[in-house]
Enzyme design. Structure first.
Site, short mmCIF file in Angstrom:
data_model
loop_
_atom_site.label_atom_id
_atom_site.label_comp_id
_atom_site.label_asym_id
_atom_site.label_seq_id
_atom_site.Cartn_x
_atom_site.Cartn_y
_atom_site.Cartn_z
N HIS A 105 -103.02 -66.91 -43.13
CA HIS A 105 -103.50 -67.69 -44.28
C HIS A 105 -102.33 -68.54 -44.77
O HIS A 105 -101.24 -68.00 -45.00
CB HIS A 105 -103.99 -66.76 -45.38
CG HIS A 105 -104.78 -67.45 -46.45
ND1 HIS A 105 -104.23 -68.37 -47.31
CD2 HIS A 105 -106.09 -67.35 -46.79
CE1 HIS A 105 -105.17 -68.80 -48.14
NE2 HIS A 105 -106.31 -68.21 -47.84
N ARG B 285 -106.42 -74.74 -53.75
CA ARG B 285 -106.37 -76.10 -53.17
C ARG B 285 -107.72 -76.80 -53.30
O ARG B 285 -107.79 -78.00 -53.51
CB ARG B 285 -105.91 -76.03 -51.71
CG ARG B 285 -104.40 -75.81 -51.57
CD ARG B 285 -103.97 -75.58 -50.14
NE ARG B 285 -104.30 -74.24 -49.69
CZ ARG B 285 -104.81 -73.94 -48.51
NH1 ARG B 285 -105.06 -74.89 -47.63
NH2 ARG B 285 -105.09 -72.70 -48.18
O1 MEZ Z 1 -112.52 -66.42 -46.28
C1 MEZ Z 1 -111.41 -66.11 -46.74
O2 MEZ Z 1 -110.51 -65.71 -46.03
C2 MEZ Z 1 -111.13 -66.35 -48.17
C3 MEZ Z 1 -112.30 -66.52 -49.05
C4 MEZ Z 1 -109.87 -66.42 -48.59
C5 MEZ Z 1 -109.39 -67.19 -49.74
O3 MEZ Z 1 -108.54 -68.04 -49.56
O4 MEZ Z 1 -109.84 -66.97 -50.86
#
Ligand code: MEZ
Length: 533
Positions: free
Chosen positions: A319, A339
């Site tokens: 992420h 974002r």
């Molecule tokens: O789907 C995801 O991983 C999610 C909702 C994460 C996020 O950034 O909130």
């Protein structure tokens, strides 16, 4: 490495450029630019971090080295350790895992009228579903359609997903939202009851439904209540350590281990669903993780040892915005919704270096490039990071937006004296999601008869990169699907006879023949740094 005073000085540069940055519309990268960026900077492309498997159905495929060690590890039990003729539990559908997929499967199997049971190594709800923040996708508004959702998801996953799985995901999405809404999930709504929806990275329509920035927790709360209200048995602090087969090689239950006493128990079942979640706690390539404490890839090991195939186990999602600072929350998720609401990614000079809503793999690689090759990151005691200009949200949308739309983010940083309404925050990629997993068909069946998989343990739905909000969707759609289909199959399946664990020895011999000295006990169950007592 900069001290806090210096960080405060650097944050002022971000503030000075905010007005100009807010009006910038950074261009999107071309396909060629993305490919080149990924090949150079995305962790999935670091060849020396992977191992080619020498045994099992995926022999010849590469997987992250830590995962290979577990897949080719040794069983926690020996064939003679349990009496398979006297099961401690007898059920129709056995669900391994108490997260969003497991709970959804349990609700549907119970609804179908079969005997259903959940086993979970921690407690129901101790799962990555609980940790998902920003939202869940569904094309249920005018101007959008499952077909457009399909194109976004399929393209975002580099056209590698199994088309029939993406089709199931997107066509069942609107019904998944209605189901959750009817169960009691408190989605964000306008005064007239219309659901509020936003963009995520790589979405061409605003289809992210949310419960502020704790969408997963709200969904899990609701599912857990439903499971408990229905009286579905949940055996907690009990891990599955091996799948049991019958004389035909069909799944027929699992050997369970009490996490506290280490007592072994036998659960016999007509069908088994693996819904054990992800692998963040394996900390591939030394990354921190946004994952739940129990995310140790257990389901992949259980399934692999009995012959279920893995798909895309070599692709992980980092992420883009894990917390880069402070130390106490290093790697914790900073939701993509930040974002979506308008915050931009900014380097040490206060310059916006990319479009904030590129897909996750591209955004993560871009941040890594900024911090490494370009040397434009901000150095802290924890490494390099870039700014996420959170005050820009209120600059664009008005005061009060942060508290209203992302209160959990505000609280998380507030605990460490950082007011995200006034100061930008530091972010760096964090290990977030296992894009691959056990290969399934749209009915969630694996190649092993009577063995199903759903949620993050399943692979093929998202290809080589997942879009935001398609994971919460996947756990609901495929969790429900697994429950429905495993229940139907259980109805036509007799109580399994002659339970066996012979596969342990068969797999052991295959490892030996491949020259592998299996030393690591698997599944892992708890991270390496778990307290032993
Ligand atoms: O789907 C995801 O991983 C999610 C909702 C994460 C996020 O950034 O909130």
């Amino acid at each position: 490495m900069y001290k806090i005073e210096k960080l405060n000085e650097l944050a002022k540069i971000v503030a000075e450029k905010r007005t100009v940055n807010a009006s910038l519309e950074p261009r999107r990268m071309t396909a060629e630019e993305k490919d080149s960026l990924l090949a150079q900077f995305h962790p999935d492309y670091k060849q020396d971090e992977f191992t080619v498997l020498s045994a099992g159905v995926n022999k010849g495929d590469k997987v992250p080295s830590q995962l290979a060690e577990l897949l080719q590890g040794k069983s926690r039990i020996s064939v003679g350790d349990v009496d398979l003729s006297a099961p401690d539990y007898d059920t129709d559908v056995l669900i391994i895992g108490g997260g969003g997929a497991g709970a959804s499967a349990a609700i549907e199997a119970d609804e179908a009228g079969v005997k259903t049971m959940i086993v979970t190594k921690l407690r129901i709800g101790d799962a990555n579903t609980m940790m998902a923040e920003g939202g869940i996708q569904a094309a249920d508004k005018p101007g959008d359609s499952p077909a457009v959702h399909y194109l976004d998801a399929f393209g975002g996953g580099h056209f590698a997903a199994k088309p029939e799985l993406v089709n199931t995901l997107v066509t069942k999405a609107p019904e998944a939202i209605r189901w959750l809404n009817n169960l009691g999930v408190e989605f964000d709504k306008e005064a007239d009851g219309t659901m509020i929806t936003t963009h995520g990275g790589g979405t061409s329509r605003k289809r992210m439904h949310a419960a502020k920035d704790y969408t997963g927790a709200e969904i899990m709360r609701t599912l857990r209540d439903e499971v408990l209200n229905r009286g579905i048995p949940v055996v907690d602090f009990t891990a599955a350590v091996e799948i049991i087969l019958d004389s035909k090689g069909n799944a027929a239950g699992a050997v369970l281990m009490n996490m506290e006493t280490k007592e072994l128990l036998v659960a016999r079942a007509k069908t088994v669903i693996i819904a054990t979640g992800g692998a963040g706690r394996l900390h591939y390539q030394g990354f921190p993780t946004s994952n739940h404490y129990g995310a140790t890839a257990d389901g992949l090991i259980l399934g692999y040892r009995v012959g279920a195939k893995l798909l895309y186990a070599d692709t992980l999602q980092y992420h883009p915005t894990g917390t880069g600072y402070p130390e106490q929350i290093f790697g914790a998720l900073v939701t993509e919704k930040v974002r979506s609401l308008g915050a931009k990614l900014v380097n040490i000079d206060g310059d916006v270096f990319m479009h904030p809503l590129e897909t996750r793999d591209v955004t993560a690689a871009s941040i890594i490039r900024e911090c490494t090759e370009r040397k434009k990151g901000v150095e802290t005691s924890l490494g390099s990071a870039v700014w996420l200009d959170t005050p820009m949200i209120e600059y664009k949308n008005g005061e009060g937006t942060i508290e209203k739309r992302i209160p959990a983010m505000m609280r998380m940083f507030g605990k460490y004296g950082i007011d995200i309404r006034k100061e930008p925050i530091l972010v760096y990629p964090t290990l977030h999601y296992q894009n691959g997993g056990l290969e399934i068909a749209p009915d969630c069946s694996t190649v092993v008869e009577n063995l199903y998989a759903a949620g993050e343990a399943a692979g093929g739905i998202h290809g080589r990169n997942r879009l935001m909000g398609n994971s919460l969707l996947d756990v609901i759609v495929f969790g429900r699907n697994a429950g429905i289909n495993a229940a139907e199959k259980a109805k036509e399946t007799a109580v399994p006879e002659r339970l066996t664990l012979e596969h342990i020895d068969v797999f052991g011999k295959e490892l030996e023949a491949a020259g592998i000295m299996a030393e690591t006990a698997s599944p892992m169950l708890l991270p390496k740094y778990a307290r032993k007592k």
